[in-house]
Design a protein around this motif. Structure first.
Motif, PDB file in Angstrom:
ATOM      1  N   ALA A  41       2.664  12.888 -12.455  1.00 27.66           N
ATOM      2  CA  ALA A  41       2.616  12.530 -13.875  1.00 27.66           C
ATOM      3  C   ALA A  41       3.666  11.480 -14.235  1.00 27.66           C
ATOM      4  CB  ALA A  41       2.776  13.774 -14.747  1.00 27.66           C
ATOM      5  N   ASP A  42       4.868  11.587 -13.704  1.00 27.74           N
ATOM      6  CA  ASP A  42       5.906  10.597 -14.015  1.00 27.74           C
ATOM      7  C   ASP A  42       5.502   9.212 -13.525  1.00 27.74           C
ATOM      8  OD1 ASP A  42       7.459  12.542 -15.196  1.00 27.74           O
ATOM      9  OD2 ASP A  42       8.896  12.678 -13.534  1.00 27.74           O
ATOM     10  N   PHE A  43       4.934   9.147 -12.318  1.00 24.84           N
ATOM     11  CA  PHE A  43       4.480   7.865 -11.787  1.00 24.84           C
ATOM     12  C   PHE A  43       3.375   7.277 -12.665  1.00 24.84           C
ATOM     13  CE2 PHE A  43       1.345   5.539  -9.218  1.00 24.84           C
ATOM     14  CZ  PHE A  43       2.117   4.442  -8.890  1.00 24.84           C
ATOM     15  N   VAL A  44       2.388   8.070 -12.997  1.00 26.14           N
ATOM     16  CA  VAL A  44       1.269   7.599 -13.821  1.00 26.14           C
ATOM     17  C   VAL A  44       1.787   7.117 -15.176  1.00 26.14           C
ATOM     18  CG1 VAL A  44      -0.862   8.304 -14.975  1.00 26.14           C
ATOM     19  CG2 VAL A  44      -0.437   8.984 -12.602  1.00 26.14           C
ATOM     20  N   ALA A  45       2.757   7.832 -15.753  1.00 25.89           N
ATOM     21  CA  ALA A  45       3.320   7.431 -17.047  1.00 25.89           C
ATOM     22  C   ALA A  45       4.047   6.094 -16.967  1.00 25.89           C
ATOM     23  CB  ALA A  45       4.267   8.517 -17.559  1.00 25.89           C
TER      24      ALA A  45
ATOM     25  N   GLU B 212     -11.980  -3.766 -12.603  1.00 25.53           N
ATOM     26  CA  GLU B 212     -12.753  -4.252 -13.743  1.00 25.53           C
ATOM     27  C   GLU B 212     -12.782  -3.218 -14.857  1.00 25.53           C
ATOM     28  OE1 GLU B 212     -17.158  -5.996 -14.742  1.00 25.53           O
ATOM     29  OE2 GLU B 212     -16.421  -6.067 -12.686  1.00 25.53           O
ATOM     30  N   GLY B 213     -12.376  -3.664 -16.052  1.00 29.30           N
ATOM     31  CA  GLY B 213     -12.360  -2.788 -17.211  1.00 29.30           C
ATOM     32  C   GLY B 213     -11.180  -1.837 -17.277  1.00 29.30           C
ATOM     33  N   ARG B 214     -10.231  -1.967 -16.349  1.00 31.33           N
ATOM     34  CA  ARG B 214      -9.069  -1.072 -16.302  1.00 31.33           C
ATOM     35  C   ARG B 214      -7.779  -1.907 -16.350  1.00 31.33           C
ATOM     36  NH1 ARG B 214      -9.678   4.450 -14.467  1.00 31.33           N
ATOM     37  NH2 ARG B 214      -7.492   4.155 -14.890  1.00 31.33           N
ATOM     38  N   PRO B 215      -6.672  -1.304 -16.771  1.00 30.14           N
ATOM     39  CA  PRO B 215      -5.416  -2.053 -16.836  1.00 30.14           C
ATOM     40  C   PRO B 215      -4.676  -2.144 -15.498  1.00 30.14           C
ATOM     41  CG  PRO B 215      -5.083   0.149 -17.698  1.00 30.14           C
ATOM     42  CD  PRO B 215      -6.559   0.022 -17.381  1.00 30.14           C
ATOM     43  N   ASP B 216      -5.179  -1.431 -14.474  1.00 28.08           N
ATOM     44  CA  ASP B 216      -4.502  -1.447 -13.179  1.00 28.08           C
ATOM     45  C   ASP B 216      -5.542  -1.297 -12.069  1.00 28.08           C
ATOM     46  OD1 ASP B 216      -5.038   1.385 -12.723  1.00 28.08           O
ATOM     47  OD2 ASP B 216      -3.380   1.818 -14.086  1.00 28.08           O
ATOM     48  N   ALA B 217      -5.064  -1.132 -10.847  1.00 28.35           N
ATOM     49  CA  ALA B 217      -5.968  -1.023  -9.693  1.00 28.35           C
ATOM     50  C   ALA B 217      -5.884   0.335  -9.015  1.00 28.35           C
ATOM     51  CB  ALA B 217      -5.643  -2.128  -8.689  1.00 28.35           C
ATOM     52  N   THR B 218      -5.358   1.339  -9.717  1.00 29.03           N
ATOM     53  CA  THR B 218      -5.159   2.633  -9.057  1.00 29.03           C
ATOM     54  C   THR B 218      -6.465   3.325  -8.691  1.00 29.03           C
ATOM     55  OG1 THR B 218      -4.921   3.729 -11.205  1.00 29.03           O
ATOM     56  CG2 THR B 218      -2.888   3.076 -10.061  1.00 29.03           C
ATOM     57  N   GLY B 219      -7.574   2.969  -9.322  1.00 33.10           N
ATOM     58  CA  GLY B 219      -8.860   3.564  -8.982  1.00 33.10           C
ATOM     59  C   GLY B 219      -9.510   2.917  -7.776  1.00 33.10           C
TER      60      GLY B 219
ATOM     61  N   VAL C 222       0.849  -1.187   0.000  1.00 30.61           N
ATOM     62  CA  VAL C 222       0.000   0.000   0.000  1.00 30.61           C
ATOM     63  C   VAL C 222       0.886   1.239   0.000  1.00 30.61           C
ATOM     64  CG1 VAL C 222      -1.927  -1.150   1.148  1.00 30.61           C
ATOM     65  CG2 VAL C 222      -0.238   0.045   2.523  1.00 30.61           C
ATOM     66  N   ALA C 223       0.409   2.279  -0.662  1.00 32.83           N
ATOM     67  CA  ALA C 223       1.176   3.522  -0.750  1.00 32.83           C
ATOM     68  C   ALA C 223       0.236   4.706  -0.602  1.00 32.83           C
ATOM     69  CB  ALA C 223       1.911   3.589  -2.091  1.00 32.83           C
ATOM     70  N   SER C 224       0.574   5.612   0.299  1.00 36.88           N
ATOM     71  CA  SER C 224      -0.222   6.820   0.523  1.00 36.88           C
ATOM     72  C   SER C 224       0.276   7.925  -0.400  1.00 36.88           C
ATOM     73  CB  SER C 224      -0.100   7.273   1.975  1.00 36.88           C
ATOM     74  OG  SER C 224      -0.617   6.295   2.839  1.00 36.88           O
ATOM     75  N   LEU C 225      -0.609   8.349  -1.273  1.00 39.96           N
ATOM     76  CA  LEU C 225      -0.264   9.369  -2.257  1.00 39.96           C
ATOM     77  C   LEU C 225       0.034  10.710  -1.597  1.00 39.96           C
ATOM     78  CD1 LEU C 225      -3.075   8.548  -4.806  1.00 39.96           C
ATOM     79  CD2 LEU C 225      -0.615   8.322  -5.249  1.00 39.96           C
ATOM     80  N   ARG C 226       1.057  11.389  -2.068  1.00 42.41           N
ATOM     81  CA  ARG C 226       1.325  12.762  -1.627  1.00 42.41           C
ATOM     82  C   ARG C 226       0.401  13.727  -2.350  1.00 42.41           C
ATOM     83  NH1 ARG C 226       7.031  14.589  -2.320  1.00 42.41           N
ATOM     84  NH2 ARG C 226       6.383  16.160  -0.832  1.00 42.41           N
ATOM     85  N   PHE C 227       0.045  13.382  -3.602  1.00 42.03           N
ATOM     86  CA  PHE C 227      -0.789  14.227  -4.450  1.00 42.03           C
ATOM     87  C   PHE C 227      -1.756  13.313  -5.217  1.00 42.03           C
ATOM     88  CE2 PHE C 227       3.668  15.627  -4.453  1.00 42.03           C
ATOM     89  CZ  PHE C 227       3.550  16.785  -3.698  1.00 42.03           C
ATOM     90  N   PRO C 228      -2.888  13.813  -5.655  1.00 39.57           N
ATOM     91  CA  PRO C 228      -3.803  12.996  -6.458  1.00 39.57           C
ATOM     92  C   PRO C 228      -3.124  12.507  -7.742  1.00 39.57           C
ATOM     93  CG  PRO C 228      -4.876  15.025  -5.742  1.00 39.57           C
ATOM     94  CD  PRO C 228      -3.418  15.155  -5.394  1.00 39.57           C
ATOM     95  N   LEU C 229      -3.627  11.423  -8.293  1.00 34.04           N
ATOM     96  CA  LEU C 229      -3.012  10.864  -9.498  1.00 34.04           C
ATOM     97  C   LEU C 229      -3.114  11.790 -10.703  1.00 34.04           C
ATOM     98  CD1 LEU C 229      -3.975   7.092  -9.274  1.00 34.04           C
ATOM     99  CD2 LEU C 229      -1.731   8.130  -8.915  1.00 34.04           C
ATOM    100  N   ASP C 230      -4.089  12.691 -10.716  1.00 31.70           N
ATOM    101  CA  ASP C 230      -4.199  13.618 -11.843  1.00 31.70           C
ATOM    102  C   ASP C 230      -3.413  14.912 -11.623  1.00 31.70           C
ATOM    103  OD1 ASP C 230      -5.828  14.718  -9.892  1.00 31.70           O
ATOM    104  OD2 ASP C 230      -7.609  14.862 -11.174  1.00 31.70           O
TER     105      ASP C 230
END
Length: 191
Positions: free
Chosen positions: A34-38, A60-67, A21-29
């Motif tokens: 951006a570098d992490f998301v890329a 479901e329907g996504r390539p990852d579990a970030t949502g 598990v990882a606690s985000l410092r900033f939202p994914l958007d």
């Protein structure tokens, strides 16, 4: 008469599950992530092709579990199953994935308590997200044991089985892939 003995390889009885598990410092958007998301798509593709990879959690329907946010609104989960501890170690620390590890403080807050948990499962069984979170809670509450451990304090599948922490799947079929009902998040799907 030959005194050769042939060795027949037996299928693996156990696989290693891991939850991180990882606690985000900033939202994914946010531009600061951006570098992490890329890197998500290429690193997930690398994992999918890595020797010893079995399965990873995807929404479901996504390539990852970030949502998916079963551990909190600002917490993303990485949940996968591997054939062995060595296969997981090689992917995490001996592949391009290591670059993400080196930059993790750019994107994630430092955890005061364990954020990675490992445990053995019968080969062919994918535990639910709820079970994965229970294993992390067990590690946090009681420390490393054959039921929930880390790379630094690991147990072999045989040690875990001897301690009653895991049992082989019943012959003639595997347990359900979802590992049971999971109300904390959508069911895990294999990739």
């Amino acid at each position: 008469m030959s005194d050769h003995t042939s060795t027949v390889s037996r299928p693996a009885r156990f696989h290693l599950a891991q939850l991180n598990v990882a606690s985000l410092r900033f939202p994914l958007d946010d531009p600061r992530t951006a570098d992490f998301v890329a890197l998500l798509e290429p690193i997930n593709a690398l994992a999918d092709e890595a020797p010893g990879f079995v399965w990873r959690l995807t929404e479901e329907g996504r390539p990852d579990a970030t949502g998916m946010r079963p551990a909190g609104e600002d917490v993303i989960v990485n949940y996968s199953v591997w054939e062995s501890a060595g296969a997981l170690w090689d992917f995490v620390y001996r592949s391009p994935h290591l670059e993400i590890m080196r930059r993790r403080r750019d994107w994630f807050r430092r955890h005061e308590e364990p954020h990675l948990v490992l445990w053995w499962v019968p080969a062919g069984r994918i535990p639910s997200v709820a079970e994965a979170l229970e294993r992390l809670a067990l590690l946090r509450e009681q420390g490393p044991s054959p039921r929930a451990f880390t790379f630094a304090s690991s147990y072999t599948a045989e040690e875990a089985a001897a301690a009653g922490a895991v049992r082989p799947a019943a012959s003639g079929g595997s347990e359900p892939a979802s590992g049971g009902s999971d109300s904390a998040a959508p069911e895990a799907t294999a990739v």
